[in-house]
Design an enzyme around this catalytic site. Structure first.
Site, PDB file in Angstrom:
ATOM      1  N   LYS A  79     126.343  33.581  21.313  1.00  0.00           N
ATOM      2  CA  LYS A  79     124.876  33.563  21.444  1.00  0.00           C
ATOM      3  C   LYS A  79     124.373  34.997  21.524  1.00  0.00           C
ATOM      4  CE  LYS A  79     121.180  31.333  24.180  1.00  0.00           C
ATOM      5  NZ  LYS A  79     120.879  30.454  25.328  1.00  0.00           N
ATOM      6  N   SER A 156     117.779  26.477  24.171  1.00  0.00           N
ATOM      7  CA  SER A 156     117.663  27.700  23.419  1.00  0.00           C
ATOM      8  C   SER A 156     118.920  28.064  22.635  1.00  0.00           C
ATOM      9  CB  SER A 156     117.303  28.843  24.366  1.00  0.00           C
ATOM     10  OG  SER A 156     118.388  29.105  25.244  1.00  0.00           O
ATOM     11  N   SER A 180     119.601  24.715  28.278  1.00  0.00           N
ATOM     12  CA  SER A 180     119.791  25.313  26.955  1.00  0.00           C
ATOM     13  C   SER A 180     121.179  25.188  26.333  1.00  0.00           C
ATOM     14  CB  SER A 180     119.424  26.791  26.991  1.00  0.00           C
ATOM     15  OG  SER A 180     118.042  26.925  26.876  1.00  0.00           O
TER      16      SER A 180
HETATM   17  N1  GLN Z   1     113.938  24.740  27.903  1.00  0.00           N
HETATM   18  C1  GLN Z   1     114.057  25.497  29.112  1.00  0.00           C
HETATM   19  C2  GLN Z   1     113.090  26.659  29.096  1.00  0.00           C
HETATM   20  O1  GLN Z   1     112.456  26.865  28.098  1.00  0.00           O
HETATM   21  C3  GLN Z   1     115.461  25.932  29.333  1.00  0.00           C
HETATM   22  C4  GLN Z   1     115.827  27.189  28.655  1.00  0.00           C
HETATM   23  C5  GLN Z   1     117.214  27.634  28.994  1.00  0.00           C
HETATM   24  O2  GLN Z   1     118.001  26.900  29.562  1.00  0.00           O
HETATM   25  N2  GLN Z   1     117.506  28.875  28.639  1.00  0.00           N
HETATM   26  O3  GLN Z   1     112.949  27.360  30.052  1.00  0.00           O
END
Ligand code: GLN
Length: 489
Positions: A79, A156, A180
């Protein structure tokens, strides 16, 4: 060479050890496939073919010398939130578009030390803020399932899930602040493990919300996820929240006996609306577990439906503080202004995308002196109540299961409101607030032939049993997630 692409990590390691395949062949097969499909899927921000082939050659030399490392020759996607020395690390932001770190994150260093091959840096939501990967400055990656439909691979960590599901990496890394890893894994038919907070070091990983950020693996099978986690986990003195704990599996997870397990269902989630498919598949897996001898009980986490509200106060608050460093002085983009303050303003206005700006505004607002008590402290209290309730629930059961999402992958062009996107995290954020391990594992195919996942949740540092139960569910679901089948080629 599709047979190479469909190998799991477990199988690939066996074949590498026996000399049936070489790391160079395996890596080349992945690089060829990235060459063919990488642009369409947009799952990599940066591909590193030279580095990959050099890594593979070093692995082959170690195999030849008879002293291979645990993941020698395994080609992974990283990532693009993990800093990689000498390799561009963007966090999918214009702010860091040309940032080349001089240091290596602990997690990526551990993969180097395990002999893994770096294929490249995978796409994500900007600074990991999102559920679709659409907020990426580099454009959204595509879900390889029914590619003609242009669905999101989730976010994400959507670049990693797109790559692993399509066979553009054998496995990869994600980070999970509020879901995410688990949400994108669920809607791409993969296994995504958010370990216990502190099990994997955050050092060198671009910070979003430090008390929630959790690096973890994304893979096609539970055993593969366990192997990747074995490489990633372990104490790191460079991260003050790193736990004095480890995780290690040699070849595959030992089988856990279902007859000895008491599995909890969260009562409060009963009132949450989910798709008929999710309900049907979740219920089917529960009855599989029951028939195999597991005891199913109901537990209560009274404030769990407030987890979303608490998360969307705490995460932006921490983010606004963490992202204050992007001011044009030390890292990344700088847009010259008339004076210092003007330079800050111009740099941040140009460098951050809309969602990141929204979070900066919310974050600074909830931390302001007028709002701190009513918003931030309330959220912190809810967080504590949820963590305590999980502790109590684990006095009544060994592990908890719940859905990973309400439904299947959404079209990339669906235009939900920000709050509607936030609501997609309903099943995942509480586990981050509590710092406990949770793994999303495929539970089957919906009627539209898209995959769905469910989570196994455990007590802190019970990561092993979380994966062991997930392995049973994986078997019951029997999802065929071979990349060449998913992509249709
Ligand atoms: N969807 C969540 C957010 O936008 C989680 C994002 C994440 O876990 N990095 O904050």
């Amino acid at each position: 060479m599709t047979h190479l692409i469909n190998l799991t990590i477990t199988k690939a390691l066996q074949k590498l050890k026996s000399g049936e395949i070489t790391a160079t062949e395996l890596t080349q097969a992945y690089l060829d496939r990235i060459e063919k499909f990488g642009a369409d899927l947009n799952c990599y921000i940066t591909v590193t073919p030279e580095r990959a082939l050099a890594d593979a050659a070093a692995s082959d030399a170690r195999y030849a010398a008879g002293n291979p490392l645990p993941l020698d020759g395994i080609p992974i996607g990283m990532k693009d939130l993990f800093a990689t020395r000498g390799i561009r690390t963007t966090a999918a932001s214009k702010m860091l578009e040309n940032f080349i770190p001089e240091y290596e994150s602990t997690v990526s260093q551990k993969f180097i030390d395990s002999g893994a091959v770096l294929l490249g840096k995978t796409n994500l939501d900007e600074f990991a803020m999102g559920t679709t990967s659409k907020t990426s400055f580099f454009g959204a990656p595509i879900n390889p399932w029914q590619i003609e439909k242009n669905l999101t691979p989730g976010g994400s960590s959507g670049g990693t899930t797109s790559a692993v599901a399509s066979g553009l990496a054998i496995g990869g890394t994600g980070t999970d602040t509020g879901g995410s890893i688990r949400f994108p894994a669920a809607i791409t038919g993969l296994v995504g493990m958010k370990p216990t907070y502190g099990l994997c070091s955050r050092w060198g990983c671009v910070a979003f919300a430090s008390s929630l950020d959790t690096p973890g693996p994304i893979a096609r099978t539970v055993d593969d996820a366990a192997l990747l986690l074995s490489a990633m986990a372990g104490h790191d003195e460079k991260d003050s929240t790193s736990a004095a704990a480890n995780f290690y599996v040699k070849d595959e997870l030992p089988i856990i006996e279902l007859k000895k397990l008491r599995i909890g269902l969260i009562k409060e989630f009963d009132s949450v609306e989910i798709s008929n498919d999710m309900k049907r598949l979740f219920d089917a897996r529960i009855s599989d577990l029951k028939s195999a001898g597991a005891e199913i009980v109901t537990v209560s986490i009274p404030n769990i439906l407030d987890a979303l509200a608490a998360y969307y106060i705490i995460a932006p608050a921490e983010a606004s503080s963490n992202l204050a460093r992007y001011d044009g002085m030390r890292y990344g983009l700088r847009v010259e202004g008339s004076d210092l303050i003007d330079t800050y303003k111009k740099t941040r206005a140009a460098g951050f995308g809309e969602e990141v700006k929204r979070r900066m505004v919310v974050g600074t607002a909830v931390l302001s002196s007028e709002s701190y008590e009513v918003y931030f402290m309330q959220a912190a209290r809810v967080r504590r109540l949820i963590a305590d309730a999980f502790d109590r629930a684990f006095e009544q059961c060994d592990l908890i299961v719940c859905p990973s999402s309400a439904g299947t992958a959404l079209p990339l062009d669906s235009d939900l409101t920000p709050l509607e996107y936030y609501a997609l995290d309903l099943f995942t954020v509480a586990q981050n607030l509590a710092g406990i391990p949770a793994c999303s594992v495929p539970c089957g195919l919906a009627e539209n032939k898209l995959p769905l996942g469910m989570q196994v949740v455990g007590q802190k540092f019970d990561d092993m049993r979380v994966l062991q139960l997930a392995k049973h569910i994986e078997k019951f679901a029997g999802l065929d997630n071979k990349p060449t089948k998913i992509l249709g080629k």
